[in-house]
Design a protein around this motif. Structure first.
Motif, PDB file in Angstrom:
ATOM      1  N   TYR A 141      12.716  -3.244  -3.351  1.00 13.21           N
ATOM      2  CA  TYR A 141      13.043  -1.883  -3.787  1.00 13.21           C
ATOM      3  C   TYR A 141      12.612  -0.894  -2.700  1.00 13.21           C
ATOM      4  O   TYR A 141      13.264  -0.786  -1.671  1.00 13.21           O
ATOM      5  CB  TYR A 141      12.383  -1.594  -5.136  1.00 13.21           C
ATOM      6  N   LYS A 142      11.508  -0.216  -2.867  1.00 10.92           N
ATOM      7  CA  LYS A 142      11.027   0.739  -1.870  1.00 10.92           C
ATOM      8  C   LYS A 142       9.730   0.291  -1.217  1.00 10.92           C
ATOM      9  O   LYS A 142       9.169   1.015  -0.400  1.00 10.92           O
ATOM     10  CB  LYS A 142      10.802   2.113  -2.514  1.00 10.92           C
ATOM     11  N   GLY A 143       9.248  -0.875  -1.592  1.00  9.33           N
ATOM     12  CA  GLY A 143       7.974  -1.335  -1.060  1.00  9.33           C
ATOM     13  C   GLY A 143       6.833  -1.079  -2.029  1.00  9.33           C
ATOM     14  O   GLY A 143       7.036  -0.638  -3.168  1.00  9.33           O
ATOM     15  N   ALA A 144       5.625  -1.346  -1.580  1.00 12.28           N
ATOM     16  CA  ALA A 144       4.450  -1.189  -2.432  1.00 12.28           C
ATOM     17  C   ALA A 144       4.092   0.287  -2.580  1.00 12.28           C
ATOM     18  O   ALA A 144       4.011   1.015  -1.582  1.00 12.28           O
ATOM     19  CB  ALA A 144       3.264  -1.946  -1.848  1.00 12.28           C
ATOM     20  N   PRO A 145       3.881   0.766  -3.803  1.00 14.23           N
ATOM     21  CA  PRO A 145       3.406   2.146  -3.986  1.00 14.23           C
ATOM     22  C   PRO A 145       2.021   2.335  -3.375  1.00 14.23           C
ATOM     23  O   PRO A 145       1.202   1.410  -3.355  1.00 14.23           O
ATOM     24  CB  PRO A 145       3.362   2.297  -5.517  1.00 14.23           C
ATOM     25  N   ILE A 146       1.759   3.533  -2.882  1.00 12.73           N
ATOM     26  CA  ILE A 146       0.457   3.821  -2.278  1.00 12.73           C
ATOM     27  C   ILE A 146      -0.665   3.640  -3.290  1.00 12.73           C
ATOM     28  O   ILE A 146      -1.739   3.114  -2.975  1.00 12.73           O
ATOM     29  CB  ILE A 146       0.455   5.258  -1.708  1.00 12.73           C
ATOM     30  N   VAL A 147      -0.424   4.044  -4.525  1.00 13.49           N
ATOM     31  CA  VAL A 147      -1.461   3.934  -5.539  1.00 13.49           C
ATOM     32  C   VAL A 147      -1.789   2.473  -5.833  1.00 13.49           C
ATOM     33  O   VAL A 147      -2.912   2.152  -6.236  1.00 13.49           O
ATOM     34  CB  VAL A 147      -1.029   4.677  -6.817  1.00 13.49           C
ATOM     35  N   LEU A 148      -0.833   1.561  -5.614  1.00 10.57           N
ATOM     36  CA  LEU A 148      -1.113   0.136  -5.804  1.00 10.57           C
ATOM     37  C   LEU A 148      -2.102  -0.361  -4.758  1.00 10.57           C
ATOM     38  O   LEU A 148      -2.960  -1.207  -5.053  1.00 10.57           O
ATOM     39  CB  LEU A 148       0.191  -0.665  -5.728  1.00 10.57           C
ATOM     40  N   ILE A 149      -2.006   0.142  -3.542  1.00  8.79           N
ATOM     41  CA  ILE A 149      -2.967  -0.231  -2.497  1.00  8.79           C
ATOM     42  C   ILE A 149      -4.360   0.260  -2.873  1.00  8.79           C
ATOM     43  O   ILE A 149      -5.356  -0.460  -2.717  1.00  8.79           O
ATOM     44  CB  ILE A 149      -2.533   0.360  -1.141  1.00  8.79           C
ATOM     45  N   VAL A 150      -4.438   1.492  -3.389  1.00  6.92           N
ATOM     46  CA  VAL A 150      -5.721   2.032  -3.833  1.00  6.92           C
ATOM     47  C   VAL A 150      -6.288   1.186  -4.965  1.00  6.92           C
ATOM     48  O   VAL A 150      -7.475   0.825  -4.979  1.00  6.92           O
ATOM     49  CB  VAL A 150      -5.566   3.504  -4.280  1.00  6.92           C
ATOM     50  N   LEU A 151      -5.434   0.848  -5.917  1.00  7.09           N
ATOM     51  CA  LEU A 151      -5.874   0.040  -7.057  1.00  7.09           C
ATOM     52  C   LEU A 151      -6.323  -1.348  -6.606  1.00  7.09           C
ATOM     53  O   LEU A 151      -7.338  -1.870  -7.094  1.00  7.09           O
ATOM     54  CB  LEU A 151      -4.728  -0.074  -8.065  1.00  7.09           C
ATOM     55  N   GLY A 152      -5.596  -1.938  -5.679  1.00  9.34           N
ATOM     56  CA  GLY A 152      -5.992  -3.250  -5.165  1.00  9.34           C
ATOM     57  C   GLY A 152      -7.348  -3.211  -4.486  1.00  9.34           C
ATOM     58  O   GLY A 152      -8.173  -4.119  -4.660  1.00  9.34           O
ATOM     59  N   ALA A 153      -7.601  -2.143  -3.709  1.00  7.53           N
ATOM     60  CA  ALA A 153      -8.910  -2.007  -3.060  1.00  7.53           C
ATOM     61  C   ALA A 153     -10.022  -1.868  -4.100  1.00  7.53           C
ATOM     62  O   ALA A 153     -11.113  -2.441  -3.938  1.00  7.53           O
ATOM     63  CB  ALA A 153      -8.892  -0.798  -2.126  1.00  7.53           C
TER      64      ALA A 153
ATOM     65  N   VAL B  85     -10.016  -3.092  -7.183  1.00  2.00           N
ATOM     66  CA  VAL B  85     -10.207  -4.388  -7.841  1.00  2.00           C
ATOM     67  C   VAL B  85     -11.052  -5.310  -6.962  1.00  2.00           C
ATOM     68  O   VAL B  85     -11.979  -5.975  -7.442  1.00  2.00           O
ATOM     69  CB  VAL B  85      -8.848  -5.037  -8.163  1.00  2.00           C
ATOM     70  N   VAL B  86     -10.748  -5.348  -5.671  1.00  2.00           N
ATOM     71  CA  VAL B  86     -11.502  -6.213  -4.761  1.00  2.00           C
ATOM     72  C   VAL B  86     -12.957  -5.773  -4.681  1.00  2.00           C
ATOM     73  O   VAL B  86     -13.883  -6.588  -4.798  1.00  2.00           O
ATOM     74  CB  VAL B  86     -10.853  -6.211  -3.361  1.00  2.00           C
ATOM     75  N   CYS B  87     -13.193  -4.472  -4.494  1.00  2.00           N
ATOM     76  CA  CYS B  87     -14.564  -3.961  -4.332  1.00  2.00           C
ATOM     77  C   CYS B  87     -15.381  -4.137  -5.605  1.00  2.00           C
ATOM     78  O   CYS B  87     -16.511  -4.657  -5.565  1.00  2.00           O
ATOM     79  CB  CYS B  87     -14.522  -2.488  -3.925  1.00  2.00           C
ATOM     80  N   TYR B  88     -14.819  -3.736  -6.737  1.00  2.00           N
ATOM     81  CA  TYR B  88     -15.575  -3.832  -7.985  1.00  2.00           C
ATOM     82  C   TYR B  88     -15.730  -5.288  -8.435  1.00  2.00           C
ATOM     83  O   TYR B  88     -16.745  -5.651  -9.038  1.00  2.00           O
ATOM     84  CB  TYR B  88     -14.911  -3.000  -9.078  1.00  2.00           C
ATOM     85  N   GLY B  89     -14.736  -6.115  -8.138  1.00  2.00           N
ATOM     86  CA  GLY B  89     -14.879  -7.528  -8.445  1.00  2.00           C
ATOM     87  C   GLY B  89     -16.019  -8.152  -7.667  1.00  2.00           C
ATOM     88  O   GLY B  89     -16.800  -8.946  -8.208  1.00  2.00           O
ATOM     89  N   TYR B  90     -16.126  -7.787  -6.392  1.00  2.00           N
ATOM     90  CA  TYR B  90     -17.228  -8.314  -5.578  1.00  2.00           C
ATOM     91  C   TYR B  90     -18.578  -7.817  -6.095  1.00  2.00           C
ATOM     92  O   TYR B  90     -19.548  -8.591  -6.184  1.00  2.00           O
ATOM     93  CB  TYR B  90     -17.040  -7.885  -4.124  1.00  2.00           C
TER      94      TYR B  90
END
Length: 416
Positions: free
Chosen positions: A259-271, A273-278
């Protein structure tokens, strides 16, 4: 004298960890069922999420997993997922926060006043809004942790307070539009790079990096478990798990990239998840949150500074609520006095559906994301089927009731 062979023959040597039952399909099935029982909360919700996706994909004649709809699903639910991460930490610590919806609206109003009315540069306004969220969370955390006022009362008062301040700040009117930089934060996508193809190249690259990271993390965890002589699943079951994870990541990557690629907010959300998961898995702070939620007297005797941890949990919740407020305001391109209504209930429901326990001490960041996705897919699928909002509320209420009832049943089963 009895010559019972079973009584005199030496017992067979125990199989090495993780190898028992690996030689037969029945043993593999037993191990899979055992792993499912040991991780019933999280695996149960993963299975439920998969079934919900499949059902709505069938009922909507394939519209649910259209690339554009998947992208909209991410954009529409990103703020709830952000709130759910913070709410999961609050619930694990044994508390609740009813103010996050109103605080989300208040921060959006502050952002609008700073950027639209006073023409402040949007990066500065974003930083100030996050500081406002931190201040609000700190105030509530101080009242709860150091003055001993129950979190339900403090955050209920905060819900009324921030909702009233939002009305005062906006004077009962909608204020917008936001600068382009803020709008892209809520609605923007990653830029196009590289040669022209049928897919978004940068999204494909990020997807491949994510696949490599997932495989590396899983292999690393398995190796560490072996080093500590912990039980690990057999190689075939581990390979099956890796294939499922890689397939899921690649499927979402291809849908977004077409479609248009990954939304910017998805990158923020992914970061996040990784940080808080760790933090929740490996950091001392995360262990302390589990400790005070699981057994507060024992945590105190162990030297855990429970007041400080509680204060920091609510400070963190305030910052994440501010971030969610910026996302919502940017997506709507305006600040509204009615923004954020029932967001706290959505975040709480996401946490409980994702495996949090009413008594505290149980839950994961990934579980909060899974719970939020369950609600998001339900909302999106029912909208595609033109289900009325009245029935949507009924169905989501039943889903929450089923999740909490499952938690109670699982506790009783474990206790017996």
């Amino acid at each position: 004298m009895s010559t019972d062979v079973s009584a005199e023959s030496p017992a067979p040597a125990p199989a090495p960890p993780g190898r028992a039952g690996a030689e037969s399909g029945g043993g593999l099935l037993q191990l899979m069922l055992g792993g499912l029982r040991r991780n019933m909360r999280q695996y149960g919700m993963l299975i439920a999420l998969g079934l919900i996706v499949v059902l709505f994909e069938i009922w909507t004649d394939g519209d649910l997993l259209l690339p554009r709809n998947v992208s909209n699903l991410v954009l529409q639910n990103s703020h709830i997922l952000i709130l759910a991460i913070g709410m999961m930490l609050v619930i694990i610590a044994g508390h609740i926060d009813l103010s996050v919806g109103s605080l989300t609206a208040f921060v959006g109003a502050v952002a609008a006043v700073l950027t639209v009315s006073h023409h402040l540069a949007w990066p500065v306004a974003v930083v100030l809004c996050l500081l406002v969220g931190a201040a609000a969370g700190s105030l509530q955390g101080f009242l709860i942790a150091y003055l001993g006022i129950p979190s339900f009362i403090v955050t209920l008062a905060g819900m009324l307070l921030f909702r009233g301040l939002t009305e005062i700040l906006l004077k009962g009117q909608t204020l917008g539009p936001f600068p382009d930089g803020v709008q892209k934060f809520g609605n923007g996508f990653l830029p196009e790079v590289g040669p022209h193809t049928n897919y978004h190249n940068l999204t494909l690259l990020l997807g491949l990096v994510l696949v490599a990271s997932v495989v590396w993390q899983e292999v690393r965890d398995r190796r560490r478990q072996r080093e500590f002589s912990l039980d690990v699943p057999p190689a075939r079951l581990f390979a099956l798990k890796l294939v499922a994870l890689v397939a899921a990541v690649l499927a979402v990557t291809l849908l977004l990239a077409s479609y248009k690629g990954a939304p910017i907010v998805l990158i923020v959300l992914g970061a996040l998840v990784v940080c808080y998961g760790y933090v929740m898995r490996n950091a001392v702070f995360g262990r302390h949150i589990y400790a005070i939620g699981g057994n507060l007297p024992a945590a105190k005797l162990s030297g855990v500074k429970d007041r400080r941890v509680t204060f920091q949990v609510f400070l963190n919740m305030g910052v994440l609520a501010a971030l969610a407020g910026l996302v919502v305001a940017a997506r709507l391109n305006a600040a509204s006095p009615k923004a954020g209504v029932n967001y706290e209930l959505e975040a709480i429901a996401s946490s409980f559906i994702g495996g949090a326990s009413m008594s505290g001490g149980v839950g994961t960041v990934l579980g909060a994301i899974i719970g939020g996705l369950v609600l998001g897919v339900l909302n999106n699928g029912m909208n595609l089927l033109s289900v009325g909002t009245d029935w949507q509320q009924v169905i989501k209420g039943l889903a929450l009731l089923a999740a909490v009832g499952f938690d109670v049943w699982n506790k009783r089963r474990s206790g017996s």
